[in-house]
Design a protein around this motif. Sequence first.
Motif, PDB file in Angstrom:
ATOM      1  N   UNK B 361       0.683  -1.233   0.203  1.00 60.80           N
ATOM      2  CA  UNK B 361       0.176  -0.104   0.031  1.00 60.80           C
ATOM      3  C   UNK B 361       1.096   1.384  -0.102  1.00 60.80           C
ATOM      4  N   UNK B 378      -3.023   9.706   4.368  1.00 64.59           N
ATOM      5  CA  UNK B 378      -4.172   9.435   3.488  1.00 64.59           C
ATOM      6  C   UNK B 378      -4.172   7.799   3.373  1.00 64.59           C
ATOM      7  N   UNK B 379      -3.071   7.147   3.302  1.00 61.44           N
ATOM      8  CA  UNK B 379      -3.224   5.703   3.513  1.00 61.44           C
ATOM      9  C   UNK B 379      -2.912   4.932   4.556  1.00 61.44           C
ATOM     10  N   UNK B 383      -5.846   3.274   7.746  1.00 62.07           N
ATOM     11  CA  UNK B 383      -5.636   1.646   7.326  1.00 62.07           C
ATOM     12  C   UNK B 383      -5.270   1.194   8.738  1.00 62.07           C
ATOM     13  N   UNK B 485     -15.542   2.587   6.336  1.00 60.79           N
ATOM     14  CA  UNK B 485     -15.021   3.069   5.166  1.00 60.79           C
ATOM     15  C   UNK B 485     -13.627   2.686   4.769  1.00 60.79           C
ATOM     16  N   UNK B 486     -12.884   2.111   5.582  1.00 60.42           N
ATOM     17  CA  UNK B 486     -11.677   1.501   5.526  1.00 60.42           C
ATOM     18  C   UNK B 486     -11.371   0.148   5.340  1.00 60.42           C
TER      19      UNK B 486
END
Lengths: 283, 491
Positions: B361, B378-379, B383, B485-486
Amino acid sequence: MTQPVTTPHPDRLAAIAAGTIVPAVIHPEVGAEDPVLEVADFSLWYGAKRVLHDVSLAVPRGRVTALIGPSGCGKSTLLRGVNRMNDLIDGVRTTGDMRLAGDSIYGRGVDVIELRRRMGMVFQKSNPFPMSIRDNVTYALQINGERNRGVLDAVCRRALEGAALWDEVADRLGDSALGLSGGQQQRLCIARAIAAEPEVLLMDEPCSALDPIATSRVEELILAMRGEYTVLIVTHNMQQASRVSDFTAFMYLGQVVEYGPTARLFTNPRLRETEDYITGRFG
Amino acid sequence: MSRPSRPANALLARNEPMVWLTGAGLVVGLLMVVALVGFVFWQGFATFWPGPVVSVRTTDGVVSMGEVTRSERFRPEPSVTAALAPEVVAAMQAGDGMVGRRLVRIGNFELTGEHFRWVEDFRLEPGSESLPEWAYVFERTAWGRFYGVPEAYLDGESVLSEDPAAVRAMLARAPAGAAAPAVRVRTADGVLKDLPTATIVRCYPANHLSTTGRIGVYASRWREFLSAEPREANSEGGVFPAIFGTVVMTLAMTILVVPFGVMAALYLREYAKQGWLTSIVRISINNLAGVPSIVFGVFGLGFFSYVVGGRIDALFFADALPNPTFGTGGLLWASLTLALLTLPVVIVATEEALAAVPTSMREGSFACGATQWQTIRRVVLPRALPGIMTGAILAMARGAGEVAPLMLVGAVKLAPELPVDLNFPFVHAQRSFMHLGFHIYDLGFQSQNSEAAKPMVFTTTMLLMSIVLLLNATAIWLRTRMGRSGSGSKF
Ligand SMILES: Nc1ncnc2c1ncn2[C@@H]1O[C@H](COP(=O)(O)OP(=O)(O)OP(=O)(O)O)[C@@H](O)[C@H]1O
Ligand SMILES: [Mg+2]
């Protein structure tokens, strides 16, 4: 060390295995193309282990170029060298250079972030981000500061259409990307990679985790991108290489052995070694 | 060709023993938890249930009237048995030499000088035990409970009514709607005592209560417990300030510790070059989790209160000196101390969550031209969020249940004011506060009237456990909402 040997070499592979640098056989058709990415005498070490030996390669603009070769020969390493993903690994050292449209990639003071924005990369295993489909596709633009919803939506649609995913996800762009199937996820990653109109699209075995149907969709996609995008793709699948690529480079133990038009390489290679590999006699 | 059979191995090969062994381990652990929680909850729920009022007379002529709080069997001292009638001793010997006794809460402290009295079975006068029909239990603002039969209500010396029904009707509305300033009550000894109605918190005819009536008393006691201030040296009344203090302190601690812990873990995992230095830092953090919490308390007192607080006082609150403002225990210092205490929990959990984010990722994000911070922001963080929330939950649970350091840095037996109120500046970070954990300690070990305080220990423990559970449940709920959402992780 023995002296560098010129073609034809009696036993190229043995010489390469012995650490000799053997110049690649490069077909003249390659020289006729306009290169967008040039690899010039590029070498790479993981710690003390040398994985790439003075690789030189010119990737033609608007064409699909395939990298083939036995496992561990450095295909992924070369590909990751293009967008400097190897910077993330401790203990990597390089010599030589690459040029993207004439701009040095490994030169002093190069802005790696800016450089990576000019390329797209699709990985072997799909890696969608934990966010919505729309945000995944427009990720590259968003981090670049694009806020305009209209622009983002247009790019999102164009990229998803380009990745042949639009029809399947048009009504759920706001849903999490992690809810997609494996094949859809990989196409989403392709959409993400082409969203920012990259000058080169790097693909590392993009179909190896996909079923035949998803694979053929991705292959169709690559075929459709020909002319519009420059694609450098690593694959283990000879049929795939012959189906989707215009040019093919055969690598062995960190060196390019033969590089030329795919049709020529697969039907009438210059070297016995290439033929042996393609026909599955070794590798 | 037959192989020699090896029964032990054959059994092991079928995995049975390991299944049983591991299962037994789980069962033992579960049983202990269930037993502990069950005991606390059983005792905690039973505390406020109104029992009957018993009246007994012993052979020495003393009448004891009150609620039976405990009964047990014991072996009397030889000196006691020697003084008894021979037939009583013979009956005792015929058994196992043990006799029963009951602890009666007799109350009426200003008259009897004691709250509780042991009544041994062999001292009972036969046939003297009864449940006086109209015996009342009075809970008062001072002096503990009062047991007796109301006879009249009066204003000063003038008796307003002696009609039992009218008196009872008046008491049913007490204390709020009491029609008279005092009520005259006859105790079991026949003594008359005038109780000012204003001092009555609650009263009820214990032996004349319907089930609905009992439930009413039970509910009203719970309401008082949850919403009122403590009285009678904490052994009666409510624990609202302690609930409030616990929640505010825990939230403040969480708000302080999570950003720090996450930042530290981010640097350690995402930015720092992994090597022996990071390993040493990691080992130190893990060791920090093993430091006794009282040490954190001492540090908090010595550093936060005296050094930092003393400096703040000297600079900003000099006119109040020598009375310390920040230079003593308080909400801020307690939260900071506990934040320090729970920091390792957050760092370790966050680091694990970050490590669990796949490299692919991060690479995907970098390949898009993201900077390191953009990738993290953002990632990686979205997560890792569920894992980070888990760390915060663990820290909260740990912090809410901690008492020892709080005794040094701001938890008090009785706080005059809440740390957050409607007076400017609303949050009074320097104020000392009450805390349920400390309240439990105070009730259990510091109380003058320890028999009366004991049931409150269970109720308060139950409450603290419930609050921790509630805080955790909220955090888990938040986490699942964020996680939706994740990555969609499970607990
Ligand atoms: N992070 C790393 N650290 C050290 N050595 C590595 C690392 N990554 C790859 N190598 C080594 O570099 C060589 C080339 O690896 P690379 O992944 O480029 O091969 P490849 O051609 O892509 O193989 P495959 O077809 O199996 O994917 C291998 O010998 C591998 O062991
Ligand atoms: Mg590879």
